[in-house]
Motif scaffolding. Structure first.
Motif, PDB file in Angstrom:
ATOM      1  N   GLN A   1     -45.019 -21.407 -32.088  1.00 31.65           N
ATOM      2  CA  GLN A   1     -45.982 -20.329 -32.318  1.00 31.65           C
ATOM      3  C   GLN A   1     -45.553 -19.472 -33.501  1.00 31.65           C
ATOM      4  OE1 GLN A   1     -48.736 -20.410 -30.731  1.00 31.65           O
ATOM      5  NE2 GLN A   1     -49.653 -18.577 -31.521  1.00 31.65           N
TER       6      GLN A   1
ATOM      7  N   GLN B   1     -47.621 -19.011 -37.029  1.00 31.66           N
ATOM      8  CA  GLN B   1     -47.957 -17.697 -37.565  1.00 31.66           C
ATOM      9  C   GLN B   1     -47.405 -17.520 -38.975  1.00 31.66           C
ATOM     10  OE1 GLN B   1     -46.437 -15.047 -34.602  1.00 31.66           O
ATOM     11  NE2 GLN B   1     -48.263 -15.203 -33.305  1.00 31.66           N
ATOM     12  N   GLN B   2     -46.193 -17.995 -39.210  1.00 31.86           N
ATOM     13  CA  GLN B   2     -45.586 -17.872 -40.529  1.00 31.86           C
ATOM     14  C   GLN B   2     -46.355 -18.709 -41.550  1.00 31.86           C
ATOM     15  OE1 GLN B   2     -41.500 -19.168 -40.609  1.00 31.86           O
ATOM     16  NE2 GLN B   2     -40.927 -17.445 -41.906  1.00 31.86           N
TER      17      GLN B   2
ATOM     18  N   GLN C   1     -49.490 -19.619 -41.331  1.00 26.53           N
ATOM     19  CA  GLN C   1     -50.799 -19.013 -41.532  1.00 26.53           C
ATOM     20  C   GLN C   1     -50.711 -17.833 -42.488  1.00 26.53           C
ATOM     21  OE1 GLN C   1     -51.959 -18.256 -37.460  1.00 26.53           O
ATOM     22  NE2 GLN C   1     -53.095 -20.183 -37.316  1.00 26.53           N
ATOM     23  N   GLY C   2     -49.606 -17.085 -42.436  1.00 28.88           N
ATOM     24  CA  GLY C   2     -49.400 -15.984 -43.376  1.00 28.88           C
ATOM     25  C   GLY C   2     -49.310 -16.495 -44.804  1.00 28.88           C
TER      26      GLY C   2
END
Length: 107
Positions: free
Chosen positions: A9, A13-14, A16-17
């Motif tokens: 997860q 998230q990383q 997607q950033g």
């Protein structure tokens, strides 16, 4: 949530950033008719997440005693998700390394 799921997860998230940061350049690539890096990155993240969700769903179904799910299918799907996650981590590391190298270049 297991440690592996939490790590995945955090990776998602990383990535997607990074994809959102690259998103500013996406419109120019799409207007030129090319493939955007951000779009490809998002697609890869979605495929990795899909493999993870499929593996988790099969594991839950197997643990509940679903007769339509075999142990070997669960294990294969879990390995696919694991390999895809490792590949995603390695791609992220290479992209970040290339980004740092480009940013440190003298112009």
């Amino acid at each position: 949530m297991s440690v592996a799921a939490a790590g995945l997860q955090a990776l998602v998230q990383q990535m997607q950033g990074v994809a959102q940061q690259a998103g500013g350049h996406q419109n120019a690539a799409q207007q030129a008719g090319g493939v955007s890096f951000a779009g490809e990155l998002k697609g890869a993240i979605d495929r990795i997440d899909g493999l993870k969700q499929t593996a988790e769903a099969k594991a839950v179904a197997f643990s509940r005693g679903d007769s339509n799910v075999a142990l070997n299918d669960v294990m294969v799907d879990m390995q696919k998700a694991s390999v895809a996650t490792e590949m995603g981590i390695q791609v992220r590391n290479r992209v970040l390394s290339a980004y740092r190298e480009i940013m440190s270049m003298q112009v």
